[in-house]
Design a protein around this motif. Structure first.
Motif, PDB file in Angstrom:
ATOM      1  N   GLY A 218      51.381  37.355  35.277  1.00  0.00           N
ATOM      2  CA  GLY A 218      51.754  38.564  35.984  1.00  0.00           C
ATOM      3  C   GLY A 218      53.128  39.132  35.602  1.00  0.00           C
ATOM      4  N   ILE A 242      50.211  44.552  33.147  1.00  0.00           N
ATOM      5  CA  ILE A 242      51.181  43.724  33.954  1.00  0.00           C
ATOM      6  C   ILE A 242      51.967  42.916  33.077  1.00  0.00           C
ATOM      7  N   ASP A 271      41.741  36.105  29.239  1.00  0.00           N
ATOM      8  CA  ASP A 271      41.267  35.601  30.342  1.00  0.00           C
ATOM      9  C   ASP A 271      41.183  34.161  30.418  1.00  0.00           C
ATOM     10  N   LYS A 299      39.270  38.720  38.020  1.00  0.00           N
ATOM     11  CA  LYS A 299      38.190  38.912  37.262  1.00  0.00           C
ATOM     12  C   LYS A 299      38.266  38.132  35.991  1.00  0.00           C
TER      13      LYS A 299
END
Ligand SMILES: C[S@@+](CC[C@H](N)C(=O)[O-])C[C@H]1O[C@@H](n2cnc3c(N)ncnc32)[C@H](O)[C@@H]1O
Length: 436
Positions: A218, A242, A271, A299
Motif C-alpha cells: 500500500g 498506490i 500479485d 484481487k
C-alpha cells in the motif's frame, strides 16, 4: 539478580508483554513478564545487568522507561527505609557523578514544593557530585502510583519507588511524533497507524540488516517502520497506483523524510499469489496488513471468465500481441481472503528462516470469534494473538514463528475458512446477522 522497574505507557496494555518479550528474545536477554498485570503500568523484573535493561527498552513503543530499583514503599518513610536497607551499597558508586532527580506520577502529581521536599529528604544518599539538569551522569527517579476514586483527586500515593534511570524508550524520545501520519509526506486511506506499525515491527523482530517484506505494501507504513529499526524493507502490491504515490508524495519520499533511504531496498508491482521472488532470495521477517475488502479490494491476476479471456489472446496492436506489450494491464479476478491467508502462511513457512517471524493483522467479528478460527500452518507456531478491540469487531495481530522440520503444528480446516470469508459481508451489514 538485580531488580528493575519498568514503567509502561497507557496504550495497548495487552501488547506490552509481547513487545518486550520479543525485544528481549531478539537481543538474547532472558526476562519473565508472566506476572505483569495489564491494569497496572508498573512491573518489576529480574535482569542480568543494565546492558540487558537498555537492550529491551531502547526501541520499545509501549514502554516508557526502565529503572534500577533501589527501593519501594507505600509512604515516603517506608521508601527511605527500603532504599537504606536494600541499596546502601550502591550510594558510593554514584557519589561523585553529576545527577538530577525526576518525578513520574501515574494518576497523580506533586507540586514543585512537594518535589523539592522529597529531593531534600533523600540527602542520606550523600551524593557529592554536581546537580546538572541537562545530561547528568545519573537521573534518580521517584515513581508514584496514585489510586483515583471517582472524580476525587488522590492526595497520597498508593505506591512509591525510587530508581536509577537506565533507559528511556523510543516512545519517551518522541518517536510517535516523528512518525505521525499527519506529518508524513505520502499517506492514503490504507495507511496503517504509526504506533501499531512500529509495535508490529518490534513484535515481528525486525532488526538491523534484516530483510523485511510487506507483500501488501500500500502506502508503505510497515516499510518505514521497519527501516526505523534498522531493517532492510522490500515491498510489493498488486496496485501500481498506490505504490507510485502522487507527484512528490511517494514511498521513497517517506524514506527521505525519515532519513532511512539508504536502507530502502525496493517496491514492486506484484500479485502476491504469483510471487516472483527468486526462491533463494532471503526474507528474514514478514510484517503486513493483508487486504480484507473493507478499505481496498482483494484481487489477484487472472480472468473472471477464462474462456472469454482466451479469445482476447489474439488481439494485436501495432503488430504485437496485446498481452505481450509493456503497457498491457493484467485482468484481475476476485479471490477468497481465506485462500490469500493460506498462501501467506505457506509462503512464510517456505521462505522464512527457522526462528523468523510472520506478523500480520486480521479482522474478526467479536460475536463469533473462536481461537480455533485463526489460520494455522504446521511449520509455523502461532505465538501471539493480540487483540485491538473496536465496537463489534476487532483486529488481531497474529505472530507466527517458523519452526524446524521436527515441529508439527496445527493445520487449518475448512470450517474456519468460511468464517474469515464472512468478515467483509458482516462488516458492511454492521454485524447485525451472525455468520452461518
Ligand atoms: C490493507 S491494504 C495495506 C495497506 C498498507 N499497510 C499501507 O500502509 O497502506 C492491502 C493492500 O493489498 C493490496 N492487494 C490486494 N490484493 C493483492 C494481491 N493479490 N497481491 C498483492 N497486493 C494486493 C491492495 O492494493 C492494498 O494496497
Amino acid at each position: 539478580m538485580p531488580k528493575y522497574l519498568i514503567y509502561f505507557a497507557q496504550a495497548y496494555p495487552n501488547f506490552r508483554q509481547a513487545e518486550l518479550e520479543s525485544l528481549a528474545d531478539l537481543h538474547g536477554v532472558s526476562i519473565d513478564l508472566s506476572h505483569h498485570d495489564e491494569s497496572n503500568p508498573f512491573v518489576i523484573v529480574d535482569l542480568e545487568n543494565d546492558e540487558d535493561a537498555k537492550k529491551i527498552m531502547a526501541r520499545s513503543i509501549l514502554g516508557r522507561g526502565i529503572y534500577e530499583l533501589w527501593g519501594h514503599g507505600t509512604t515516603l518513610e517506608e521508601l527511605h527505609e527500603s532504599v537504606k536497607a536494600t541499596s546502601s551499597d550502591k550510594f558510593p558508586l554514584y557519589e561523585n557523578n553529576s545527577f538530577k532527580f525526576d518525578f513520574i506520577g501515574y494518576k497523580g502529581t506533586r507540586s514543585v514544593k512537594e518535589r523539592l521536599a522529597i529531593i531534600e529528604s533523600f540527602s542520606f544518599v550523600a551524593f557529592k557530585g554536581p546537580i546538572r539538569m541537562k545530561n547528568p551522569d545519573q537521573v534518580f527517579t521517584v515513581l508514584e502510583e496514585y489510586n483515583v476514586l471517582g472524580r476525587e483527586k488522590a492526595t497520597s500515593p498508593l505506591n512509591m519507588w525510587f530508581g536509577r534511570e537506565i533507559q528511556l524508550s523510543a516512545r519517551t524520545e518522541n518517536i510517535l511524533d516523528k512518525y505521525d501520519l499527519r506529518r508524513r509526506k505520502y499517506i492514503g486511506t490504507t495507511s496503517f497507524d504509526a504506533e501499531l506499525s512500529l509495535v508490529s515491527c518490534n513484535i515481528g523482530q525486525v532488526g538491523p540488516g534484516k530483510i523485511t517484506y510487506d507483500p501488501f505494501t500500500g502506502t508503505g507504513s510497515f516499510l518505514v517502520a521497519a527501516a526505523n529499526f534498522g531493517g532492510l524493507p522490500i515491498g510489493s502490491d498488486i496496485d501500481p497506483r498506490i505504490l507510485r504515490g502522487k507527484g512528490q508524495n511517494t514511498i521513497p519520499a517517506n524514506f527521505k523524510q525519515y532519513k532511512t533511504s539508504s536502507q530502502f531496498l525496493d517496491i514492486m508491482t506484484m500479485d502476491f499469489t504469483n510471487n516472483a521472488f527468486r526462491s533463494d532470495f532471503t526474507i528474514d521477517t514478514i510484517v503486513c496488513d493483508p487486504p480484507y475488502g473493507v478499505r481496498e479490494g482483494l484481487k489477484v491476476c487472472g480472468a473472471k471468465d477464462p474462456e472469454k479471456a482466451a479469445g482476447r489472446e489474439n488481439v494485436v496492436i501495432d503488430g504485437e500481441k496485446a498481452h505481450l506489450r509493456k503497457d498491457f494491464i493484467q485482468p484481475k479476478k476476485p479471490y477468497e481472503l481465506s485462500n490469500l491467508l493460506h498462501d501467506l502462511l505457506s509462503f512464510a513457512a517456505f521462505r522464512l528462516p527457522v526462528g523468523g517471524r510472520l506478523a500480520f493483522w486480521m479482522p474478526t467479528a467479536n460475536d463469533d470469534f473462536e481461537v480455533n478460527l485463526l489460520p494455522q500452518h504446521e511449520r509455523l507456531e502461532l505465538i501471539y494473538n493480540l487483540e485491538q478491540e473496536f465496537n463489534k469487531w476487532s483486529r488481531r495481530l497474529l505472530v507466527y514463528v517458523k519452526r524446524d522440520e521436527t515441529y508439527k503444528g496445527q493445520t487449518l480446516n475448512g470450517l474456519k475458512v468460511n468464517n474469515i470469508k464472512n468478515f467483509r459481508e458482516r462488516y458492511f451489514k454492521g454485524f447485525s446477522e451472525k455468520s452461518k
